[in-house]
Write an enzyme that holds these catalytic residues in place. Structure first.
Site, PDB file in Angstrom:
ATOM      1  CB  THR A  17      -0.926  -0.018   1.237  1.00 19.00           C
ATOM      2  OG1 THR A  17      -1.844  -1.085   1.077  1.00 19.00           O
ATOM      3  CG2 THR A  17      -1.688   1.281   1.406  1.00 19.00           C
ATOM      4  CB  SER A  67       2.671  -7.898   1.148  1.00 17.65           C
ATOM      5  OG  SER A  67       1.750  -7.751   2.189  1.00 17.65           O
ATOM      6  CB  THR A 100       0.400  -3.669   6.364  1.00 17.01           C
ATOM      7  OG1 THR A 100      -0.837  -3.764   5.646  1.00 17.01           O
ATOM      8  CG2 THR A 100       0.886  -2.237   6.374  1.00 17.01           C
ATOM      9  CG  ASP A 101      -2.556  -7.359   3.836  1.00 13.14           C
ATOM     10  OD1 ASP A 101      -2.847  -6.647   4.830  1.00 13.14           O
ATOM     11  OD2 ASP A 101      -3.223  -7.371   2.793  1.00 13.14           O
TER      12      ASP A 101
END
Ligand code: SIN
Length: 329
Positions: A17, A67, A100-101
């Site tokens: 992101t 990700s 972030t995932d």
């Protein structure tokens, strides 16, 4: 203030992101991740050159993915690029921009494989680069501040001004800017106005010489494809059907995300023990966000030594590759 030491910082871009764009500036969820190159990203961090000094920044685009699609080929390349730059005496530290995932999985993978004496700082953003108030530029500046800090070492994550260890970091919110937690362990420190306030050091982390980490890197580079390790979850009414199917399909390792203290439905547990007897390596973690599985005598399935299910999976995969991970399962 951070002391300038004329050393290089390398920023490796992987997408996420932080590199995302939306058609409308105010849209913080309807965007496409991994659109902006790392060079363009760092141009949005106005004060970076004054923090770093002229000529002290190197950038590389290692990947450009959301990700959720992170995979072994990118991990391999990322580990190789990190090892390359860590061995360069002029490099003080590395910053990796990441979605972030799955950031916590990449952080644990890199810590396990590299165990670097220099800082490798993963950072990210919860809002795309086109947001009205993007969080990425500040996170990049904070990550560089940590990478420059004389006390920083090992793989850490920096988000919303908080420094987390690779072992404990976990995404615990799908929307808030401060989306990560270190659970019971608490953060390692905070970034405040271009300085790091450490509140503790990661006593559990181990650090290798550059030569030893090259040994680990060579082993994983030569071992494609990597072992197949899957995660199965315990829940009300869980059965052993998924496990039996995975065993038939050739799975080599299984992590059971148990309820509470790693407890498992009797049918799921029976299937996992059958899998274990068939030669599949099985580890039990907890699906609880905090705490750890406390083992007791008579347990028939080993616990994950406090690792979350996704990190236990990384460690089990490395163990199947014959590598001594940072925290053995
Ligand atoms: C991703 O993980 O690449 C998308 C989500 C994010 O970075 O927040």
């Amino acid at each position: 203030m951070v002391q300038l030491d004329n050393s290089k910082i390398v920023i490796l871009g992987t997408g996420g992101t932080i590199a995302g764009t939306a058609a409308q500036a105010g849209d913080n969820i309807g965007y496409r991740a991994a659109q902006v190159g790392v060079d363009q990203l760092i141009r949005s961090v106005a004060s970076l050159s004054s923090v770093l000094g002229e000529g002290n920044l190197v950038t590389e685009q290692v990947a450009q993915v959301d990700s959720k699609d992170m995979g072994f080929a990118i991990w391999r390349e990322l580990a190789l690029r990190c090892a390359h730059w860590l061995a360069d005496r002029t490099v003080k530290g590395i910053v990796i921009t990441h979605g972030t995932d799955t950031l916590e999985e990449t952080a644990w993978f890199l810590q396990s494989v590299l165990q670097p004496g220099k800082p490798v700082v993963l950072t990210c953003a919860m809002r795309p680069a086109t947001a009205l108030a993007p969080d990425g530029p500040q996170n990049i500046l904070d990550a560089v501040t940590v990478a420059l800090d004389p006390l920083a070492m090992g793989v850490v994550a920096v988000c919303a001004g908080v420094v987390h260890s690779a072992r404990d970091v976990q995404k615990d919110h799908p929307y808030r800017l401060d989306a990560f937690s270190s659970g019971d362990a608490g953060p390692l420190g905070f970034v405040e106005e271009n300085a790091v306030r450490w509140v503790k050091f990661d006593e559990k982390a181990t650090y290798l010489s550059v030569d030893s980490s090259f040994f680990a890197i060579e082993s994983i580079v030569d071992s494609m494809p990597w072992p197949r390790v899957e995660i199965v979850m315990n829940y009300a009414g869980a059965s052993g059907a998924m496990v039996d199917m995975l065993v038939r399909d050739g799975v080599q390792g299984l992590v059971a995300a148990g309820t509470g203290n790693g407890s498992l439905h009797q049918d799921l547990e029976a299937a996992l023990i059958r899998a274990q007897m068939a030669g599949v390596k099985v580890v039990r973690a907890s699906r609880c966000a905090k705490g750890r599985v406390l083992s007791h005598s008579g347990d028939r399935i080993a616990d994950s030594h406090g690792l979350s299910p996704v990190k236990a999976r990384v460690t089990l995969m490395l163990a199947l590759l014959g590598l001594q991970a940072a925290s053995p399962v």
